[in-house]
Design an enzyme around this catalytic site. Sequence first.
Site, PDB file in Angstrom:
ATOM      1  N   TYR A   1      -6.674  -0.662  -6.623  1.00 18.07           N
ATOM      2  CA  TYR A   1      -6.054  -1.927  -6.189  1.00 18.07           C
ATOM      3  C   TYR A   1      -5.338  -1.846  -4.842  1.00 18.07           C
ATOM      4  O   TYR A   1      -5.207  -0.769  -4.285  1.00 18.07           O
ATOM      5  CB  TYR A   1      -5.213  -2.563  -7.286  1.00 18.07           C
ATOM      6  N   GLU A   2      -4.977  -2.981  -4.326  1.00 19.67           N
ATOM      7  CA  GLU A   2      -4.450  -3.099  -2.947  1.00 19.67           C
ATOM      8  C   GLU A   2      -5.440  -2.535  -1.921  1.00 19.67           C
ATOM      9  O   GLU A   2      -5.039  -1.966  -0.903  1.00 19.67           O
ATOM     10  CB  GLU A   2      -3.091  -2.393  -2.790  1.00 19.67           C
ATOM     11  N   GLY A   3      -6.710  -2.706  -2.177  1.00 22.97           N
ATOM     12  CA  GLY A   3      -7.744  -2.180  -1.281  1.00 22.97           C
ATOM     13  C   GLY A   3      -8.211  -0.826  -1.774  1.00 22.97           C
ATOM     14  O   GLY A   3      -7.474   0.154  -1.685  1.00 22.97           O
TER      15      GLY A   3
ATOM     16  N   ARG B   1       0.818  -1.214   0.000  1.00 24.22           N
ATOM     17  CA  ARG B   1       0.000   0.000   0.000  1.00 24.22           C
ATOM     18  C   ARG B   1       0.850   1.261   0.000  1.00 24.22           C
ATOM     19  O   ARG B   1       0.473   2.273  -0.592  1.00 24.22           O
ATOM     20  CB  ARG B   1      -0.971  -0.029   1.191  1.00 24.22           C
TER      21      ARG B   1
END
Lengths: 596, 596
Positions: free
Chosen positions: B440-442, B296
């Site tokens: 992406y990545e949350g 992140r």
Amino acid sequence: MPSYNAPLRDMEFVLKEVLNVDQLTEYEKYSEADGDTLSAILEEGGKFSREVLTPLNVIGDHEGCKRHEDGSVTTPTGFKDAYEQMVANGYMGMSQPTEYGGMGMPGIWHLAAGEMQSAANMAFAMYPGLTNGAIKAITIGGSDAQKTTYLPKMIAGQWTGTMNLTEPHCGTDLGLLKTKAVPNADGSYKITGQKIFISAGEHDMAENIIHLVLARVEGAPAGVKGISLFIVPKFKLDANENPGDANGVTCGSIEEKMGIHGNSTCVMNYDDAEGYMIGEENKGLKVMFVMMNRARLDVGMQGLAQSEVAYQNAVTYARDRLQGRALTGPQNENGPADPIIVHPDVRRMLMDTKSFNEGARMLVYWAGLLEDLEGVHKDEKYVEKCDDFLGLLTPVIKGYLTDRAMQTTIDCQQIYGGHGFIEEWGMSQFVRDTRIALIYEGANGIQALDLVGRKLARKGGRALMSLNAEIDAYIAEHEGNEKVSDFIAALKDAKTKLTEGTMWLMQNGMTNPNNAGAGSVDYMHMMGISIFTYMWSIMAVTAQKAIDDGSNDDFYSNKLITGRYFIQRTLPMIDTHLARMKTGAEPVMALTAEAF
Amino acid sequence: MPSYNAPLRDMEFVLKEVLNVDQLTEYEKYSEADGDTLSAILEEGGKFSREVLTPLNVIGDHEGCKRHEDGSVTTPTGFKDAYEQMVANGYMGMSQPTEYGGMGMPGIWHLAAGEMQSAANMAFAMYPGLTNGAIKAITIGGSDAQKTTYLPKMIAGQWTGTMNLTEPHCGTDLGLLKTKAVPNADGSYKITGQKIFISAGEHDMAENIIHLVLARVEGAPAGVKGISLFIVPKFKLDANENPGDANGVTCGSIEEKMGIHGNSTCVMNYDDAEGYMIGEENKGLKVMFVMMNRARLDVGMQGLAQSEVAYQNAVTYARDRLQGRALTGPQNENGPADPIIVHPDVRRMLMDTKSFNEGARMLVYWAGLLEDLEGVHKDEKYVEKCDDFLGLLTPVIKGYLTDRAMQTTIDCQQIYGGHGFIEEWGMSQFVRDTRIALIYEGANGIQALDLVGRKLARKGGRALMSLNAEIDAYIAEHEGNEKVSDFIAALKDAKTKLTEGTMWLMQNGMTNPNNAGAGSVDYMHMMGISIFTYMWSIMAVTAQKAIDDGSNDDFYSNKLITGRYFIQRTLPMIDTHLARMKTGAEPVMALTAEAF
């Protein structure tokens, strides 16, 4: 595959219940423009948008337009058919003058129908859109002979039109343009030069294309005072006014763009092309700007339209996609997860968008009605007011609506998570298509300068004073209405802050024009937010009245909820814009150009 | 064709003058990590990014990746060569453990080098980026044998890695995942299922690809408690640990995406593929989340990186493009018009971006340093503080930086007018590539929930209290410094407002968790703005000190100007976010799901 359903209920609410467009039937010109016919047209237009234009939107995006070696251009599969259907439906002539074959209906009818087309397929809608612009320019500036020659065919959709302003080295600053016009003995001109970013510049949908071209007559003064406007048909007309020999204008290439792939954005090369001057020599910009002002409303509308279609699809996805559980406990206990519409942050994005869309629709339609009234109203003072308001509203509608639509389409895409990023779901296209609306017809920064530098000051600031007076009267009228007191309070608040911003601009823009320039976009947003607050107040009063009159239709209570969201969660932005603006030019201009 | 020059001066300022990364040499692990070596690496990395990766960025966008009938994938022209060069330069191993062949340098070195790669070519940088993630996961959770088998080859760049989480029906909500793992007699597993959105899932740049796959062992508990993590190599290893027989994993298709076309985003089909469990059964998510937290930071960095490259090109264009005249009179009298950098609204967009970029760089590097210190510091309390801060900063870096970068890349594109919309100039790509970083990545909404729902409350709110204490101490230390008193006052202001927001959340999130959910993104932005204000204060103090110490380098005065822009024109956003947040869940949740 994305879908689109014209928001007929909301459109009718604004058109009939709030704006009472039926008032136009009081004028002879629109005596036949009754509400039932309008409803039928909207219904029909909605069907066409949903069934014909929507499926072609993705196709247009994927295929794009193809230029062949001979300079001809093929539009995406299905576009030509759809264009023919649209013409057969009478869309082109709906609000055009009856003397040239139009139906003579109010402009606001066309605007509402245009919203649907732009939502369903923005790239497609630009073909008739550009033609309308060209019709407008010829109507404003053309000779009777020119009108008779060109308007009927264009209004019938047989020929389309384009606008040729931009050149490689100039867009905003048209004074730099170089395309030249050399007079022929017969009164026509030879036009030579290169134009870029010409939407609908070349295509296969109509038998002729009428290019409107800005050029400089040999020996004309430098700068904006030496620009004339010309009609340059793709095919010169023969003795019977039918398309004959090819003219000296060709599509040199098609631009590869971020979006609106279905529209052919062309480099147009003029090489001794035969052209016919519209209006007076060196006065071409005047005509072009009247036309462009109208086009700016349409671009603002494109922002709303893309935001609307993005919203509709995001809502569907948010109801269908199961992911996670509501923070307050499961809402779909028998399912593996809850639909993501239970999540407050998904709601936030949907409500931001919904409250924007409905406010924007009200604003654009209001402007459309003002335009119609301006054309028919008997009271000179009222006509003047319409003109003042439109002058003020136009840059705000263009700039604020498209800026906001950029964010709302991105938010709606965000609701899809990773699926929003892949092209398969269509959300990327809404974002990519919307992007151009912030740029063309005058970039949004130019809109802000137009507002701050021209529209505010025009005639001693009469327009804003007049708008403020109307708002004050509205506040006074509804202040006692307790059920909508929050809206009226919000409107007061917005007006106070906008006035503070205006005063600041007046005081500080004089001493240093960069103060006005540095705060112009913030001011444009302040005005956008303020006018939206006014729009929402009017809608809230109308909705509340329907409820008070006994309606049980949820539409009205939902309208109030949506409006309250706007005044609670969007209106506060005005404070930030005011604070930013009041820092003035200093922080913005402090660095030397080399220090960036 | 866009260009990119690594902002070495600014990077060195942050790394050396502000953060004093040389302090790491005090620890044995980094005793050789001296500043000169760092400078040489950054110089070299800048050259590689400028000369090799930048020209490939547009190529990658145009060509994309191609999947062939046998499931193999070809990356864009030049990518494989560039990858080999990058490996030869030692980039992959820079901050990896020496015992597995790495150089063992601090993570912050790798972070800074990574900024350049992401700026020059985000799609390319994802190939080594994903490998780093996989290395991290194996390092955290793998057995010694797994580490010995996989890490050296991956650190050498011989093999790359991927992360396989998402399935068609689940992304955020991993508890729903269905991919199954059936134990074999030899301790390995048969993995079967479909994974989507797998970045770098299949390509031609390395001899093997090590997929890390989340799956559910047969009979495992439902939900997140039954998920295990597996290593699934593309080619199974032979007796000599070289790639041997093909495993049962293939790329089913490549997604057509809005951006990062140069990265192969694959649908990966697992069909009785041989896999090896990492760590404990049903504890796969724990390993994955440690890795993801690190990733992140990298995604936040991608936002900064795209904003930086967009900014650099916008500055060049704004200096070159002649259009209009300065509001205060011509600045380029002998030219046909002034460069558009004279216009305040162009400046506004450049300054918004510049002040964002420099603040973001400081923040990400600070987080990188905290991470390095966490690994080596002797004082347990200090290590705890690093961990607390990183927990808090991670969602803010991911969410706030990418949200802001979306706007700044759009603004930089806007400076190009129509030229920004056509692909030829490359500005569209920066916007399109940036778009994925919000997802992406949350997705950013998930970051905000992580911040508000987990990180704030963790250990009785210790992290924010500790950060506030540090800020208070900083204020106390510098309050007497009159030359930067505006920064210190801004910092106090930001902290007061953030505290007000935090208190509101604590009080109202308890009574109704939707209050926290509805305000979570606004709160994340408040924290982003507050921490940026802290970062800018630290940089301002450093710059002012250099000036006070006699430096004539404009860099320092420009740094102060840029920081003042931030506190004057970005900080005010915090008020709007606070006001929005404090409206609570009611306006957000009032509509029924059917009413949208």
